[in-house]
Design a protein around this motif. Structure first.
Motif, PDB file in Angstrom:
ATOM      1  N   SER A 164       0.864  -1.187   0.000  1.00  9.22           N
ATOM      2  CA  SER A 164       0.000   0.000   0.000  1.00  9.22           C
ATOM      3  C   SER A 164       0.893   1.228   0.000  1.00  9.22           C
ATOM      4  O   SER A 164       2.002   1.208   0.541  1.00  9.22           O
ATOM      5  CB  SER A 164      -0.912  -0.011   1.223  1.00  9.22           C
ATOM      6  N   LEU A 165       0.410   2.290  -0.611  1.00 12.08           N
ATOM      7  CA  LEU A 165       1.241   3.475  -0.804  1.00 12.08           C
ATOM      8  C   LEU A 165       0.929   4.552   0.225  1.00 12.08           C
ATOM      9  O   LEU A 165      -0.228   4.781   0.573  1.00 12.08           O
ATOM     10  CB  LEU A 165       1.037   4.041  -2.211  1.00 12.08           C
ATOM     11  N   LYS A 166       1.976   5.219   0.695  1.00 10.80           N
ATOM     12  CA  LYS A 166       1.835   6.386   1.534  1.00 10.80           C
ATOM     13  C   LYS A 166       1.831   7.623   0.633  1.00 10.80           C
ATOM     14  O   LYS A 166       2.244   7.552  -0.534  1.00 10.80           O
ATOM     15  CB  LYS A 166       3.013   6.462   2.517  1.00 10.80           C
ATOM     16  N   PRO A 167       1.380   8.766   1.149  1.00  4.34           N
ATOM     17  CA  PRO A 167       1.458   9.993   0.340  1.00  4.34           C
ATOM     18  C   PRO A 167       2.897  10.233  -0.117  1.00  4.34           C
ATOM     19  O   PRO A 167       3.845  10.042   0.647  1.00  4.34           O
ATOM     20  CB  PRO A 167       0.994  11.079   1.315  1.00  4.34           C
ATOM     21  N   GLN A 189       4.392   8.516  -2.519  1.00  2.00           N
ATOM     22  CA  GLN A 189       5.003   7.297  -3.029  1.00  2.00           C
ATOM     23  C   GLN A 189       4.356   6.838  -4.321  1.00  2.00           C
ATOM     24  O   GLN A 189       3.213   7.188  -4.625  1.00  2.00           O
ATOM     25  CB  GLN A 189       4.905   6.164  -1.995  1.00  2.00           C
ATOM     26  N   GLY A 196       8.092   1.536  10.087  1.00  2.22           N
ATOM     27  CA  GLY A 196       7.275   1.864   8.926  1.00  2.22           C
ATOM     28  C   GLY A 196       7.786   1.329   7.609  1.00  2.22           C
ATOM     29  O   GLY A 196       7.096   1.421   6.587  1.00  2.22           O
ATOM     30  N   SER A 207       9.206  -1.722   4.948  1.00 10.05           N
ATOM     31  CA  SER A 207       8.904  -3.122   4.662  1.00 10.05           C
ATOM     32  C   SER A 207       9.920  -4.022   5.359  1.00 10.05           C
ATOM     33  O   SER A 207      11.106  -3.697   5.437  1.00 10.05           O
ATOM     34  CB  SER A 207       8.953  -3.367   3.150  1.00 10.05           C
ATOM     35  N   GLY A 253       0.070   5.110  -8.172  1.00 14.19           N
ATOM     36  CA  GLY A 253       0.450   6.259  -7.373  1.00 14.19           C
ATOM     37  C   GLY A 253       0.024   7.547  -8.035  1.00 14.19           C
ATOM     38  O   GLY A 253      -0.550   7.542  -9.138  1.00 14.19           O
ATOM     39  N   ALA A 284       7.087  -0.288  -3.142  1.00 18.22           N
ATOM     40  CA  ALA A 284       6.745   1.122  -2.957  1.00 18.22           C
ATOM     41  C   ALA A 284       8.018   1.948  -2.880  1.00 18.22           C
ATOM     42  O   ALA A 284       9.000   1.544  -2.240  1.00 18.22           O
ATOM     43  CB  ALA A 284       5.927   1.300  -1.679  1.00 18.22           C
ATOM     44  N   ASP A 314       9.511   6.189  -2.629  1.00 18.53           N
ATOM     45  CA  ASP A 314       9.241   7.623  -2.516  1.00 18.53           C
ATOM     46  C   ASP A 314       9.539   8.293  -3.848  1.00 18.53           C
ATOM     47  O   ASP A 314      10.593   8.052  -4.466  1.00 18.53           O
ATOM     48  CB  ASP A 314      10.099   8.232  -1.409  1.00 18.53           C
TER      49      ASP A 314
END
Length: 325
Positions: free
Chosen positions: A24-27, A29, A56, A58, A72, A99, A101
């Motif tokens: 799952s993607l964070k803002p 990414q 946080g 993987s 994304g 994922a 950044d």
């Protein structure tokens, strides 16, 4: 997705194939469909339980990948879905999807394959951060690279030589010494039968070197201090020979020496993004001009990650060991 997970701390055999959900993607990414991933010494340390995963990140190993952005919201970053990139990641590279950044994604250098590009991020981020930012190697200064045929060593030799620095390196065989010199080292020293400190002092007419990039530590440290020039800088990126050393700090005081070091993985995205910008500006053109070339020793399919780790532990390689997804 297929991934390679560390089932329990231990030898290469603890790397096992598994099925995992796509990340799952964070803002900030994007999701990369991985074509290739690099193997680095921190992956081996993580596998044996000596390199903690940052909060946080993987739990899957793998700190660098190349592939295609498939999900994304790249926003105004300049990236688009479908773009091919290489990226520095906090973990998760040993998988079909990873994922990353957005600010740590870099273009595939012109003329390179995705496999070759995947071998670049971890080593060049590390070398630039430590040799040029932290140790501030200047244009006319000299560099000693310990472990010249490692992935880091190959990158450091080539980059420093391309930027006009005089480079020395150590390696564990005559064959590896010749490989270092072919990469741009002015002189390579076989640490198994030569005292690198004595050779450096003799070769530099007693002056020593300005910067040492070290991944050994231990009983190397006092000898390294002895072969630094006045105002020299010793920078650690690993401590494979041990984290303790007996040091005569009188040399540090009298000759104004600096002893420092760093690890890259826990640093902030903002810190690493600044390095990414410098690499794109200063290093990527050297790669595209052919002054720096990826050195890939051997490639394994992803499901043979255990065999790849076993090879890397022999230290027989010159350059990078890679995985193909």
């Amino acid at each position: 997705m297929l991934a390679m997970e560390i089932t329990t701390p231990g030898g290469p055999e603890v790397l096992q194939a598994c099925e995992r959900p796509r990340p799952s993607l964070k803002p900030g990414q994007v999701l990369i469909k991985v074509h290739a991933a690099g193997i680095n010494r921190p992956d081996l340390l993580q596998r044996i339980g000596k390199y903690p995963v940052p909060e946080g990140a993987s739990d899957l190993p793998g700190l660098e990948v190349a592939g295609e952005i498939v999900a994304g919201q790249p926003g105004d970053s300049g990236w688009r879905l479908g773009d091919q990139v290489c990226a520095l990641v906090q973990g998760g590279g040993y998988a079909q999807y990873c994922a990353a950044d957005i600010d740590l994604c870099l273009p595939i250098p012109r003329g390179l394959s995705m496999l070759e590009a995947a071998s670049l991020p971890e080593t060049y981020f590390t070398v630039w951060s430590n040799v040029y930012d932290r140790a501030a190697l200047g244009p006319a200064e000299t560099l000693l690279v310990q472990g010249g045929t490692s992935g880091i060593g190959v990158a450091a030799i080539q980059l420093a030589a391309a930027l006009g620095n005089r480079v020395f390196a150590t390696a564990g065989s005559e064959e590896k010494c010749r490989a270092c010199e072919a990469l741009g080292a002015d002189r390579a020293i076989n640490y198994r039968n030569q005292d690198f400190a004595a050779v450096i002092k003799e070769t530099t007419h007693g002056r020593g070197v300005d910067v040492i990039l070290d991944m050994v530590g231990g009983d190397y440290v006092q000898r390294e201090i002895g072969c630094l020039a006045d105002d020299g800088r010793l920078v650690f990126i690993a401590l494979l020979g041990g984290g303790k050393a007996e040091v005569n700090f009188g040399h540090v005081l009298r000759r104004r020496l600096t002893i420092t070091g760093s690890t890259l993985r826990p640093r902030s995205v903002e810190f690493k993004a600044a390095i990414a910008r410098k690499l794109r500006e200063r290093v990527w053109p050297l790669i595209e001009d052919g002054m720096i070339k990826p050195v890939i020793y051997r490639t394994f399919p992803m499901h043979e990650a255990a065999q790849a780790h076993a090879l890397m532990e022999t230290s027989a390689h010159v350059g990078k060991v890679m995985l193909l997804a």
